[in-house]
Design a protein around this motif. Sequence first.
Motif, mmCIF file in Angstrom:
data_model
loop_
_atom_site.group_PDB
_atom_site.id
_atom_site.type_symbol
_atom_site.label_atom_id
_atom_site.label_comp_id
_atom_site.label_asym_id
_atom_site.label_seq_id
_atom_site.Cartn_x
_atom_site.Cartn_y
_atom_site.Cartn_z
ATOM 1 N N THR A 58 0.824 -1.208 0.000
ATOM 2 C CA THR A 58 0.000 0.000 0.000
ATOM 3 C C THR A 58 0.859 1.259 0.000
ATOM 4 O O THR A 58 0.554 2.237 -0.691
ATOM 5 N N LEU A 59 1.946 1.233 0.793
ATOM 6 C CA LEU A 59 2.846 2.387 0.838
ATOM 7 C C LEU A 59 3.437 2.668 -0.530
ATOM 8 O O LEU A 59 3.504 3.822 -0.972
ATOM 9 N N ALA A 60 3.877 1.619 -1.228
ATOM 10 C CA ALA A 60 4.472 1.812 -2.548
ATOM 11 C C ALA A 60 3.448 2.371 -3.532
ATOM 12 O O ALA A 60 3.761 3.259 -4.339
ATOM 13 N N VAL A 61 2.227 1.889 -3.478
ATOM 14 C CA VAL A 61 1.190 2.380 -4.387
ATOM 15 C C VAL A 61 0.853 3.837 -4.098
ATOM 16 O O VAL A 61 0.712 4.657 -5.017
ATOM 17 N N VAL A 62 0.750 4.192 -2.811
ATOM 18 C CA VAL A 62 0.415 5.575 -2.438
ATOM 19 C C VAL A 62 1.534 6.525 -2.834
ATOM 20 O O VAL A 62 1.290 7.608 -3.400
ATOM 21 N N VAL A 63 2.771 6.153 -2.544
ATOM 22 C CA VAL A 63 3.909 7.017 -2.886
ATOM 23 C C VAL A 63 4.017 7.182 -4.397
ATOM 24 O O VAL A 63 4.258 8.288 -4.905
ATOM 25 N N THR A 64 3.833 6.099 -5.133
ATOM 26 C CA THR A 64 3.900 6.179 -6.593
ATOM 27 C C THR A 64 2.788 7.058 -7.150
ATOM 28 O O THR A 64 3.006 7.873 -8.054
ATOM 29 N N ALA A 65 1.576 6.907 -6.613
ATOM 30 C CA ALA A 65 0.462 7.728 -7.077
ATOM 31 C C ALA A 65 0.693 9.211 -6.777
ATOM 32 O O ALA A 65 0.397 10.079 -7.606
ATOM 33 N N LEU A 66 1.237 9.498 -5.592
ATOM 34 C CA LEU A 66 1.532 10.883 -5.238
ATOM 35 C C LEU A 66 2.585 11.471 -6.165
ATOM 36 O O LEU A 66 2.446 12.601 -6.658
ATOM 37 N N GLY A 67 3.659 10.711 -6.406
ATOM 38 C CA GLY A 67 4.697 11.187 -7.306
ATOM 39 C C GLY A 67 4.200 11.372 -8.723
ATOM 40 O O GLY A 67 4.542 12.359 -9.399
ATOM 41 N N TYR A 68 3.366 10.440 -9.187
ATOM 42 C CA TYR A 68 2.847 10.562 -10.552
ATOM 43 C C TYR A 68 1.895 11.743 -10.665
ATOM 44 O O TYR A 68 1.865 12.429 -11.691
ATOM 45 N N LEU A 69 1.122 12.022 -9.610
ATOM 46 C CA LEU A 69 0.202 13.157 -9.635
ATOM 47 C C LEU A 69 0.971 14.469 -9.751
ATOM 48 O O LEU A 69 0.625 15.339 -10.571
ATOM 49 N N VAL A 70 2.018 14.621 -8.935
ATOM 50 C CA VAL A 70 2.832 15.844 -9.013
ATOM 51 C C VAL A 70 3.580 15.899 -10.338
ATOM 52 O O VAL A 70 3.682 16.958 -10.969
ATOM 53 N N GLY A 71 4.110 14.752 -10.771
ATOM 54 C CA GLY A 71 4.821 14.734 -12.045
ATOM 55 C C GLY A 71 3.933 15.083 -13.220
ATOM 56 O O GLY A 71 4.360 15.780 -14.151
ATOM 57 N N HIS A 72 2.687 14.609 -13.196
ATOM 58 C CA HIS A 72 1.752 14.950 -14.276
ATOM 59 C C HIS A 72 1.424 16.437 -14.262
ATOM 60 O O HIS A 72 1.274 17.060 -15.318
ATOM 61 N N ALA A 73 1.317 17.027 -13.064
ATOM 62 C CA ALA A 73 1.024 18.457 -12.969
ATOM 63 C C ALA A 73 2.193 19.310 -13.461
ATOM 64 O O ALA A 73 1.982 20.419 -13.975
ATOM 65 N N LEU A 74 3.405 18.812 -13.311
ATOM 66 C CA LEU A 74 4.592 19.559 -13.731
ATOM 67 C C LEU A 74 5.041 19.233 -15.142
ATOM 68 O O LEU A 74 6.045 19.773 -15.614
ATOM 69 N N ASP A 75 4.302 18.369 -15.821
ATOM 70 C CA ASP A 75 4.673 17.960 -17.174
ATOM 71 C C ASP A 75 4.088 18.947 -18.189
ATOM 72 O O ASP A 75 3.058 18.693 -18.808
ATOM 73 N N PHE A 76 4.742 20.077 -18.322
ATOM 74 C CA PHE A 76 4.347 21.082 -19.297
ATOM 75 C C PHE A 76 5.588 21.521 -20.056
ATOM 76 O O PHE A 76 6.722 21.289 -19.607
ATOM 77 N N PRO A 77 5.429 22.145 -21.215
ATOM 78 C CA PRO A 77 6.594 22.515 -22.024
ATOM 79 C C PRO A 77 7.564 23.422 -21.267
ATOM 80 O O PRO A 77 7.151 24.292 -20.497
ATOM 81 N N SER A 78 8.856 23.182 -21.477
ATOM 82 C CA SER A 78 9.965 23.958 -20.902
ATOM 83 C C SER A 78 10.132 23.745 -19.408
ATOM 84 O O SER A 78 10.898 24.469 -18.765
ATOM 85 N N SER A 79 9.455 22.771 -18.809
ATOM 86 C CA SER A 79 9.639 22.472 -17.391
ATOM 87 C C SER A 79 10.829 21.537 -17.220
ATOM 88 O O SER A 79 11.197 20.805 -18.152
ATOM 89 N N PRO A 80 11.458 21.524 -16.047
ATOM 90 C CA PRO A 80 12.566 20.580 -15.833
ATOM 91 C C PRO A 80 12.140 19.123 -15.993
ATOM 92 O O PRO A 80 12.915 18.299 -16.495
#
Length: 269
Positions: A82-104
Amino acid sequence: MIVVVILTPSLLAPGSTAENAQVITLVSLAFALVVAFEYGAKYPGLIEFRDAPPLNRIRVIALFLMLFGLSVIMGVDREGSTLAVVVTALGYLVGHALDFPSSPLRLVLDHLPDDVNPAIAGQVQAMAGLAVLITIISLFIFSALIRTENWPNRGTAFNVWVNLPTFDPTAGGDVIKRLVRDARVNVIFGICSPFIIPVVAVMAANQLQIPVLGSPQTMVWAVAIWMFLPLSLVMRGLAMLRIARMIRARRARLVASVDADAPGSAVPS
């Protein structure tokens, strides 16, 4: 604590061998001895702000959380906890929000090979998002400490020589201007480094033929360094700006005190 931080990827991330574990253990012990010697020595050495907590503690805790979270994401397919799934989902949520052109983050994803497995690309996005989230939270905590003037006030005088051993106040010029200049340089490099590190890392990996995507531990360390280096630079810049303001305020108080004690400063009744 240094030993635990360095050993975290080898303990949690898959793909660890006995030989790698022995090498990493020796490296962690060497770093631990250096840190123990630096903090136990009477005179300053290489570690900055050793007498101004919790700056270094925030750095170490942030690095530990990065390595721990990234290692958990790398082992999500193997463990499925459960911890791995929650951490992965949290990271993917933030990563998806930061996935825009010219972002790091977009720069990191663009430098992945064209034939990369989509699952690995998703893991990289989740790892990058989690690392960025930890960096932002750490900067917010340290900025709040500076804003409330709870750093580095400890009831004692701040020793620039002990906390900034590589900064020479007597090198020439106004110390406040030099502190502000160095602080701005650190902040600028900290902001630019997330864009520069992926390019340099890809070029170095290609020249040295290092299979970054094929080694889970290498991926963990690469993503952690990608965000930990900017975090350290920006925190150092903010700390130096705070020290410059403290010196300016103390200088103003001394000038006001001298003017008040000067002959003729008081008007006779």
